[in-house]
Design a protein around this motif. Structure first.
Motif, PDB file in Angstrom:
ATOM      1  N   ASP A 109      -7.139   6.328   4.970  1.00 27.62           N
ATOM      2  CA  ASP A 109      -6.699   5.118   4.268  1.00 27.62           C
ATOM      3  C   ASP A 109      -5.349   5.329   3.625  1.00 27.62           C
ATOM      4  OD1 ASP A 109      -8.806   3.573   4.991  1.00 27.62           O
ATOM      5  OD2 ASP A 109      -9.830   3.624   3.061  1.00 27.62           O
ATOM      6  N   ASN A 138      -1.999   3.345   4.497  1.00 28.00           N
ATOM      7  CA  ASN A 138      -1.215   2.631   3.493  1.00 28.00           C
ATOM      8  C   ASN A 138       0.244   3.046   3.537  1.00 28.00           C
ATOM      9  OD1 ASN A 138      -3.405   1.227   2.550  1.00 28.00           O
ATOM     10  ND2 ASN A 138      -3.740   2.533   0.792  1.00 28.00           N
ATOM     11  N   THR A 151       0.008  -5.410   5.958  1.00 26.28           N
ATOM     12  CA  THR A 151      -1.404  -5.699   5.742  1.00 26.28           C
ATOM     13  C   THR A 151      -1.944  -4.665   4.770  1.00 26.28           C
ATOM     14  OG1 THR A 151      -2.038  -4.329   7.623  1.00 26.28           O
ATOM     15  CG2 THR A 151      -1.732  -6.686   8.047  1.00 26.28           C
ATOM     16  N   ASN A 152      -3.204  -4.769   4.428  1.00 22.85           N
ATOM     17  CA  ASN A 152      -3.865  -3.772   3.594  1.00 22.85           C
ATOM     18  C   ASN A 152      -3.283  -3.738   2.177  1.00 22.85           C
ATOM     19  OD1 ASN A 152      -5.960  -1.926   3.451  1.00 22.85           O
ATOM     20  ND2 ASN A 152      -4.640  -0.190   3.861  1.00 22.85           N
TER      21      ASN A 152
END
Length: 141
Positions: free
Chosen positions: A37, A41, A102-103
């Motif tokens: 993750d 990111n 995104t995210n």
């Protein structure tokens, strides 16, 4: 008579090894998921900055108004950088859009114009990590 391990000592050592293996199996996937993750990111954030600074687009700052970044290109066409629920995207005044980040946590992206060429951008990612960058655009003609 030779000394050796008792059956109780053998069972105890096997239980300790089994508990250690169980803990590793429980913790390792979580650690790998967090690492992926964080890497995602960072990758998303750097691609976002790279897309804004892309020399092929030759974006220039038109204005930063109400926390919305408005850009223009070589042909003086305007583009807005807009924040949606699931992505930040470039939207053309003629229609169409391109997702570029995104995210991220919706509503967390902020723009602050530093001068005619640079904008300070901050955002909070879904995992809570705060990101910031100074984006340099093309010089005005």
């Amino acid at each position: 008579m030779r000394e050796g391990f008792t059956i109780i000592e053998c069972i105890f050592s096997l239980m300790v090894k089994a508990m250690t293996i169980l803990l590793i199996q429980l913790v390792l996937p979580s650690a790998l998921h967090l690492q992926n993750d964080s890497l995602k990111n960072n990758t998303d954030w750097y691609l976002f900055i790279e897309r804004l600074e892309d020399p092929r687009c030759h974006f220039q700052i038109s204005k930063v108004k109400n926390n919305q970044l408005i850009l223009s290109d070589r042909n003086n066409e305007e583009y807005q950088i807009e924040s949606g629920k699931h992505a930040v995207f470039i939207r053309s005044v003629h229609g169409g859009y391109l997702p570029i980040l995104t995210n991220y946590h919706p509503g967390s992206i902020k723009y602050h114009q530093l001068n005619s060429r640079n904008v300070y951008v901050t955002a909070k990612m879904l995992d809570g990590e705060e990101k910031d960058a100074i984006v340099s655009f093309a010089e005005y003609r």
